[in-house]
Scaffold this active site. Sequence first.
Site, mmCIF file in Angstrom:
data_model
loop_
_atom_site.group_PDB
_atom_site.id
_atom_site.type_symbol
_atom_site.label_atom_id
_atom_site.label_comp_id
_atom_site.label_asym_id
_atom_site.label_seq_id
_atom_site.Cartn_x
_atom_site.Cartn_y
_atom_site.Cartn_z
ATOM 1 N N ASP A 26 28.975 40.423 49.275
ATOM 2 C CA ASP A 26 27.545 40.216 49.505
ATOM 3 C C ASP A 26 26.684 41.218 48.757
ATOM 4 O O ASP A 26 27.144 42.295 48.385
ATOM 5 C CB ASP A 26 27.231 40.358 51.002
ATOM 6 C CG ASP A 26 27.647 39.136 51.799
ATOM 7 O OD1 ASP A 26 27.772 38.055 51.204
ATOM 8 O OD2 ASP A 26 27.833 39.281 53.019
ATOM 9 N N GLU A 35 0.852 43.058 72.661
ATOM 10 C CA GLU A 35 0.494 44.160 71.755
ATOM 11 C C GLU A 35 1.623 45.191 71.660
ATOM 12 O O GLU A 35 1.512 46.186 70.950
ATOM 13 C CB GLU A 35 -0.802 44.841 72.213
ATOM 14 C CG GLU A 35 -2.068 44.074 71.882
ATOM 15 C CD GLU A 35 -2.135 43.641 70.421
ATOM 16 O OE1 GLU A 35 -1.900 44.473 69.535
ATOM 17 O OE2 GLU A 35 -2.403 42.449 70.179
ATOM 18 N N PRO A 80 7.473 47.083 64.388
ATOM 19 C CA PRO A 80 7.048 47.221 62.989
ATOM 20 C C PRO A 80 6.879 48.687 62.592
ATOM 21 O O PRO A 80 6.763 49.009 61.418
ATOM 22 C CB PRO A 80 5.710 46.474 62.939
ATOM 23 C CG PRO A 80 5.245 46.398 64.349
ATOM 24 C CD PRO A 80 6.456 46.407 65.212
ATOM 25 N N ARG A 87 28.416 40.355 60.865
ATOM 26 C CA ARG A 87 29.124 40.048 59.603
ATOM 27 C C ARG A 87 30.068 41.162 59.189
ATOM 28 O O ARG A 87 31.042 40.927 58.493
ATOM 29 C CB ARG A 87 28.115 39.819 58.463
ATOM 30 C CG ARG A 87 27.268 38.594 58.608
ATOM 31 C CD ARG A 87 26.266 38.511 57.466
ATOM 32 N NE ARG A 87 26.935 38.315 56.177
ATOM 33 C CZ ARG A 87 27.459 37.166 55.770
ATOM 34 N NH1 ARG A 87 27.373 36.103 56.555
ATOM 35 N NH2 ARG A 87 28.053 37.075 54.599
HETATM 36 N N1 SAM Z 1 0.645 46.159 68.068
HETATM 37 C C1 SAM Z 1 1.958 46.354 67.516
HETATM 38 C C2 SAM Z 1 1.866 47.186 66.239
HETATM 39 O O1 SAM Z 1 0.972 46.909 65.441
HETATM 40 O O2 SAM Z 1 2.723 48.067 66.042
HETATM 41 C C3 SAM Z 1 2.618 45.034 67.172
HETATM 42 C C4 SAM Z 1 2.995 44.233 68.348
HETATM 43 S S1 SAM Z 1 3.802 42.757 67.884
HETATM 44 C C5 SAM Z 1 2.516 41.577 67.957
HETATM 45 C C6 SAM Z 1 4.786 42.349 69.288
HETATM 46 C C7 SAM Z 1 6.220 42.793 69.205
HETATM 47 O O3 SAM Z 1 6.860 42.156 68.108
HETATM 48 C C8 SAM Z 1 6.482 44.266 69.003
HETATM 49 O O4 SAM Z 1 6.410 44.959 70.216
HETATM 50 C C9 SAM Z 1 7.865 44.279 68.404
HETATM 51 O O5 SAM Z 1 8.869 44.257 69.396
HETATM 52 C C10 SAM Z 1 7.922 42.956 67.630
HETATM 53 N N2 SAM Z 1 7.744 43.122 66.182
HETATM 54 C C11 SAM Z 1 6.649 42.808 65.464
HETATM 55 N N3 SAM Z 1 6.810 43.050 64.178
HETATM 56 C C12 SAM Z 1 8.063 43.519 64.022
HETATM 57 C C13 SAM Z 1 8.826 43.957 62.900
HETATM 58 N N4 SAM Z 1 8.314 43.978 61.683
HETATM 59 N N5 SAM Z 1 10.092 44.386 63.124
HETATM 60 C C14 SAM Z 1 10.615 44.375 64.355
HETATM 61 N N6 SAM Z 1 9.934 43.981 65.464
HETATM 62 C C15 SAM Z 1 8.678 43.559 65.309
#
Ligand code: SAM
Length: 252
Positions: A170, A117, A90, A155
């Site tokens: 698209d 996490e 994220p 795609r």
């Molecule tokens: N504690 C982290 C933070 O707040 O940045 C979030 C961890 S999340 C619960 C677990 C995993 O989900 C991350 O390590 C990532 O690989 C994936 N993930 C969560 N949200 C994402 C997003 N918006 N885009 C891409 N991957 C995501």
Amino acid sequence: MMPMRFDVITLFPELVASVVSGGVTGRAMERSIIGLKSWNPRDFSTDVHRTVDDRPYGGGPGMVMKADCLLQAIRAARQENPGKVVYLSPQGMPLNQQLVRQFATEDNLILLCGRYEGIDERIIELEVDMECSIGDYVLSGGELGAMVLIDAVTRLLPGTLGHDDSAAQDSFFDGLLDCPHYTRPDELEGLSVPAVLKSGNHADIARWRKQQALGRTWQRRPDLLKARQLTVSEQALLDDYINEFDRSTKLH
Ligand code: SAM
């Protein structure tokens, strides 16, 4: 041509395989346009329980993906795939069509999916070339992000889409949202298909579609229009659309 190869580092390989095996991506795999291999850090875990998570230094809630087996999984993938390592996170660069286009020029990619996490920061320092986010929300794992990325990139690869469902039609392809689409029947619960689409006049149809794409983008995503230079004829089409829109809203 060699397939574009995606190596996915994931604790849930079956999740990635299930989504990627159907539809457009499944077809691309059958045609060897893409190749997919998953690497499970659990296979590199050495303790009896094959642990893949550990408590965070400094305490606090949640667990962190265990660094050593994750590092080994990435390095094993790297031996077969010389591509960039993209960590789905994220905190990464937001994925949009421009970035998807950039990814589609790569020969191979390694996609790293976090869980819990997240992953040990040193893995990012050591192995990750780029972090990529699929939106401003938090998922439980990177797998959905990896699947989104694979689908969107596939795609764009030559041979994936037939002429009829070309990516050129698209949304975002030329900086605009797509126009509305209709199919049979002619009438649906009292709603009819715009007459121009049944006229057989290809120039009129193309003009209508362009105008709808411009109008929709103006209504729904003005930010996209700001980032795009309109030609004189596009501006005229949009002005007509806006005038018509103003007229019809005044009537209501
Ligand atoms: N504690 C982290 C933070 O707040 O940045 C979030 C961890 S999340 C619960 C677990 C995993 O989900 C991350 O390590 C990532 O690989 C994936 N993930 C969560 N949200 C994402 C997003 N918006 N885009 C891409 N991957 C995501």
